[in-house]
Design a protein around this motif. Structure first.
Motif, PDB file in Angstrom:
ATOM      1  N   LEU A 220       0.831  -1.201   0.000  1.00  0.00           N
ATOM      2  CA  LEU A 220       0.000   0.000   0.000  1.00  0.00           C
ATOM      3  C   LEU A 220       0.867   1.252   0.000  1.00  0.00           C
ATOM      4  CD1 LEU A 220      -2.875   1.211   0.275  1.00  0.00           C
ATOM      5  CD2 LEU A 220      -2.581   1.079   2.745  1.00  0.00           C
ATOM      6  N   ALA A 221       1.921   1.245   0.806  1.00  0.00           N
ATOM      7  CA  ALA A 221       2.819   2.401   0.894  1.00  0.00           C
ATOM      8  C   ALA A 221       3.518   2.648  -0.443  1.00  0.00           C
ATOM      9  CB  ALA A 221       3.848   2.188   1.997  1.00  0.00           C
ATOM     10  N   SER A 222       3.877   1.576  -1.148  1.00  0.00           N
ATOM     11  CA  SER A 222       4.569   1.742  -2.436  1.00  0.00           C
ATOM     12  C   SER A 222       3.679   2.411  -3.471  1.00  0.00           C
ATOM     13  CB  SER A 222       5.046   0.381  -2.939  1.00  0.00           C
ATOM     14  OG  SER A 222       3.959  -0.455  -3.254  1.00  0.00           O
ATOM     15  N   PHE A 223       2.367   2.217  -3.356  1.00  0.00           N
ATOM     16  CA  PHE A 223       1.438   2.874  -4.282  1.00  0.00           C
ATOM     17  C   PHE A 223       1.165   4.315  -3.875  1.00  0.00           C
ATOM     18  CE2 PHE A 223       0.255  -1.507  -5.433  1.00  0.00           C
ATOM     19  CZ  PHE A 223       0.243  -1.383  -6.823  1.00  0.00           C
ATOM     20  N   LEU A 224       0.999   4.535  -2.566  1.00  0.00           N
ATOM     21  CA  LEU A 224       0.646   5.863  -2.084  1.00  0.00           C
ATOM     22  C   LEU A 224       1.846   6.795  -1.983  1.00  0.00           C
ATOM     23  CD1 LEU A 224      -1.931   4.995   0.726  1.00  0.00           C
ATOM     24  CD2 LEU A 224      -2.382   5.673  -1.631  1.00  0.00           C
ATOM     25  N   ARG A 225       3.038   6.235  -1.795  1.00  0.00           N
ATOM     26  CA  ARG A 225       4.246   7.043  -1.650  1.00  0.00           C
ATOM     27  C   ARG A 225       5.312   6.548  -2.622  1.00  0.00           C
ATOM     28  NH1 ARG A 225       6.330   8.018   4.181  1.00  0.00           N
ATOM     29  NH2 ARG A 225       7.353   9.633   2.986  1.00  0.00           N
ATOM     30  N   GLY A 226       4.968   6.549  -3.890  1.00  0.00           N
ATOM     31  CA  GLY A 226       5.827   5.983  -4.922  1.00  0.00           C
ATOM     32  C   GLY A 226       7.199   6.621  -5.040  1.00  0.00           C
ATOM     33  N   LYS A 227       7.334   7.875  -4.628  1.00  0.00           N
ATOM     34  CA  LYS A 227       8.625   8.570  -4.763  1.00  0.00           C
ATOM     35  C   LYS A 227       9.672   8.034  -3.788  1.00  0.00           C
ATOM     36  CE  LYS A 227       6.636  12.905  -6.489  1.00  0.00           C
ATOM     37  NZ  LYS A 227       6.514  14.368  -6.254  1.00  0.00           N
ATOM     38  N   LEU A 228       9.232   7.424  -2.697  1.00  0.00           N
ATOM     39  CA  LEU A 228      10.165   6.899  -1.692  1.00  0.00           C
ATOM     40  C   LEU A 228      10.332   5.403  -1.918  1.00  0.00           C
ATOM     41  CD1 LEU A 228      11.853   7.451   0.863  1.00  0.00           C
ATOM     42  CD2 LEU A 228       9.820   6.882   2.212  1.00  0.00           C
ATOM     43  N   PRO A 229      11.528   4.935  -2.286  1.00  0.00           N
ATOM     44  CA  PRO A 229      11.749   3.501  -2.527  1.00  0.00           C
ATOM     45  C   PRO A 229      11.424   2.671  -1.301  1.00  0.00           C
ATOM     46  CG  PRO A 229      13.594   4.806  -3.338  1.00  0.00           C
ATOM     47  CD  PRO A 229      12.731   5.733  -2.540  1.00  0.00           C
ATOM     48  N   VAL A 230      10.887   1.485  -1.542  1.00  0.00           N
ATOM     49  CA  VAL A 230      10.453   0.605  -0.459  1.00  0.00           C
ATOM     50  C   VAL A 230      11.590   0.279   0.506  1.00  0.00           C
ATOM     51  CG1 VAL A 230       9.595  -1.709   0.067  1.00  0.00           C
ATOM     52  CG2 VAL A 230       8.580  -0.395  -1.804  1.00  0.00           C
ATOM     53  N   PHE A 231      12.808   0.087  -0.026  1.00  0.00           N
ATOM     54  CA  PHE A 231      13.939  -0.337   0.804  1.00  0.00           C
ATOM     55  C   PHE A 231      14.838   0.830   1.238  1.00  0.00           C
ATOM     56  CE2 PHE A 231      12.721  -4.042  -1.689  1.00  0.00           C
ATOM     57  CZ  PHE A 231      12.642  -5.022  -0.708  1.00  0.00           C
ATOM     58  N   ALA A 232      14.372   2.060   1.034  1.00  0.00           N
ATOM     59  CA  ALA A 232      15.210   3.224   1.357  1.00  0.00           C
ATOM     60  C   ALA A 232      15.590   3.268   2.827  1.00  0.00           C
ATOM     61  CB  ALA A 232      14.486   4.513   0.960  1.00  0.00           C
ATOM     62  N   ILE A 233      14.676   2.875   3.703  1.00  0.00           N
ATOM     63  CA  ILE A 233      14.931   2.950   5.137  1.00  0.00           C
ATOM     64  C   ILE A 233      16.096   2.054   5.555  1.00  0.00           C
ATOM     65  CG2 ILE A 233      13.325   1.104   5.790  1.00  0.00           C
ATOM     66  CD1 ILE A 233      12.500   2.858   8.171  1.00  0.00           C
ATOM     67  N   TRP A 234      16.367   0.987   4.782  1.00  0.00           N
ATOM     68  CA  TRP A 234      17.430   0.048   5.119  1.00  0.00           C
ATOM     69  C   TRP A 234      18.808   0.555   4.717  1.00  0.00           C
ATOM     70  CZ3 TRP A 234      16.238  -3.563   8.440  1.00  0.00           C
ATOM     71  CH2 TRP A 234      14.904  -3.958   8.535  1.00  0.00           C
ATOM     72  N   LYS A 235      18.868   1.624   3.945  1.00  0.00           N
ATOM     73  CA  LYS A 235      20.152   2.185   3.527  1.00  0.00           C
ATOM     74  C   LYS A 235      20.710   3.164   4.555  1.00  0.00           C
ATOM     75  CE  LYS A 235      18.992   1.669  -1.371  1.00  0.00           C
ATOM     76  NZ  LYS A 235      18.798   2.358  -2.678  1.00  0.00           N
ATOM     77  N   ASP A 236      19.872   3.530   5.510  1.00  0.00           N
ATOM     78  CA  ASP A 236      20.287   4.433   6.586  1.00  0.00           C
ATOM     79  C   ASP A 236      20.604   3.580   7.814  1.00  0.00           C
ATOM     80  OD1 ASP A 236      20.056   6.088   8.994  1.00  0.00           O
ATOM     81  OD2 ASP A 236      19.340   7.664   7.657  1.00  0.00           O
ATOM     82  N   LYS A 237      21.876   3.586   8.262  1.00  0.00           N
ATOM     83  CA  LYS A 237      22.310   2.702   9.356  1.00  0.00           C
ATOM     84  C   LYS A 237      21.522   2.942  10.630  1.00  0.00           C
ATOM     85  CE  LYS A 237      26.346   1.310  12.075  1.00  0.00           C
ATOM     86  NZ  LYS A 237      27.792   1.520  12.317  1.00  0.00           N
ATOM     87  N   ASN A 238      21.361   4.200  11.025  1.00  0.00           N
ATOM     88  CA  ASN A 238      20.638   4.504  12.257  1.00  0.00           C
ATOM     89  C   ASN A 238      19.180   4.084  12.157  1.00  0.00           C
ATOM     90  OD1 ASN A 238      22.876   5.603  13.563  1.00  0.00           O
ATOM     91  ND2 ASN A 238      22.495   7.644  12.741  1.00  0.00           N
ATOM     92  N   ALA A 239      18.560   4.390  11.014  1.00  0.00           N
ATOM     93  CA  ALA A 239      17.157   4.023  10.831  1.00  0.00           C
ATOM     94  C   ALA A 239      16.991   2.515  10.826  1.00  0.00           C
ATOM     95  CB  ALA A 239      16.634   4.615   9.520  1.00  0.00           C
ATOM     96  N   ARG A 240      17.964   1.809  10.261  1.00  0.00           N
ATOM     97  CA  ARG A 240      17.913   0.348  10.204  1.00  0.00           C
ATOM     98  C   ARG A 240      17.893  -0.248  11.613  1.00  0.00           C
ATOM     99  NH1 ARG A 240      21.760  -0.203   6.647  1.00  0.00           N
ATOM    100  NH2 ARG A 240      23.488  -0.629   8.081  1.00  0.00           N
TER     101      ARG A 240
END
Length: 310
Positions: free
Chosen positions: A57-77
């Motif tokens: 659902l998030a990938s459709f509603l927030r298409g500009k933000l990649p699904v796995f983007a949060i995993w590229k940030d060490k602190n956020a991960r």
């Protein structure tokens, strides 16, 4: 859409979301008691499937933000893994365990003691002052809980000790959930954070419960429909609608209207599952709900504890 229509839409969203949460708890109680489904199995399946649906659902509603983007940030991960296990899984497992050993009505109300635990944490950390307003809220919480659990008798408990234990832990877990989730939700968006947290929590507990043999051959279509309700309405849509309402209402309004959750749990548990609920318990319920509203109105004292939970 006019401002007035936006507010009405926001009211419908938050009431629907909180109602789905409350009814979902009662349906879960039915699955535990009538179908023999275990807590660990239901929590793992619920979190995994609802988490996947929310990510999609998030990938459709927030298409500009990649699904796995949060995993590229060490602190956020690190934060989302911590939140998924201690926050999401902690809240879900303790809440469901309390329902399993007791009933959905009492479990939901014990979880609603979370504002008191949040208040205690903020006071110890000296982030808020212990004043007459806060002391009054604690007294209301303790009084309401006493009446809820004893039905007015000092010699008996209305529910089992294990249900009380897990219910109080659920309130503690929800307090952690509330305090910890803020920065993540603000930076990455609620759908992605909640979706990934559900997947993490579901995977963590699923590693222990899903590999075990589980006989579903005797399930009826009704059982499958109830399970689907818990996953789709009681989890995914409950979270989504509640969080979406924040676009149209302020946090205080959504917190107050979120009190529909325990009311929905109580009404469905009493009318559908025929759970006995005495007059003293009803009075205790009213006191706890007043306490939640009291703290929600006092925004300067403590942040709302039911931003995204059950």
């Amino acid at each position: 859409m006019t401002d007035n229509k936006k507010r009405i839409f926001g009211f419908l969203l938050v009431l629907s979301g909180a109602g789905f949460w409350g009814i979902g708890g009662t349906v879960s109680q039915y699955l535990f008691q009538e179908e023999g489904i275990t807590v660990g199995w239901l929590v793992s399946v619920r979190l995994l499937l609802a988490g996947m649906l929310m990510i999609i659902l998030a990938s459709f509603l927030r298409g500009k933000l990649p699904v796995f983007a949060i995993w590229k940030d060490k602190n956020a991960r690190i934060q989302v893994i911590t939140f998924g296990i201690l926050g999401m899984l902690g809240v879900q497992y303790t809440y469901m365990a309390s329902i399993n050993y007791g009933n959905a009505a009492v479990a939901t109300l014990l979880q609603y003691l979370a504002p008191v635990f949040v208040l205690a944490y903020l006071t110890v950390r000296k982030l808020t002052k212990l004043n007459a307003r806060n002391i009054s809220a604690v007294i209301m919480a303790l009084s309401g809980t006493f009446l809820l659990l004893t039905d007015g008798s000092l010699y008996t408990l209305a529910v089992s000790g294990r249900s009380i234990f897990w219910g109080i832990l659920s309130g503690v877990a929800l307090a952690f959930y509330t305090l910890y989730a803020g920065p993540l939700l603000k930076q990455w968006g609620s759908l992605y954070v909640i979706g990934w947290a559900m997947l993490i929590g579901g995977t963590a507990i699923g590693a222990f419960h899903l590999p075990q043999p589980f006989d579903i051959s005797g399930w009826s279509m009704t059982t499958l429909l109830y399970l689907g309700f818990v996953i789709i309405f009681g989890t995914m849509l409950g979270f989504w609608f509640f969080l979406e309402s924040l676009k149209y209402l302020d946090v205080q309004e959504t917190s107050l209207l979120g009190s529909m959750e325990p009311l929905a749990a109580i009404v469905t548990a009493v009318l559908w599952l025929q759970i006995p609920f005495g007059w003293y318990q009803m009075f205790g319920t009213a006191i706890i709900l007043v306490m939640v509203i009291y703290l929600s109105i006092a925004k300067e004292a403590v942040p709302p504890a039911k931003k995204a939970a059950a």
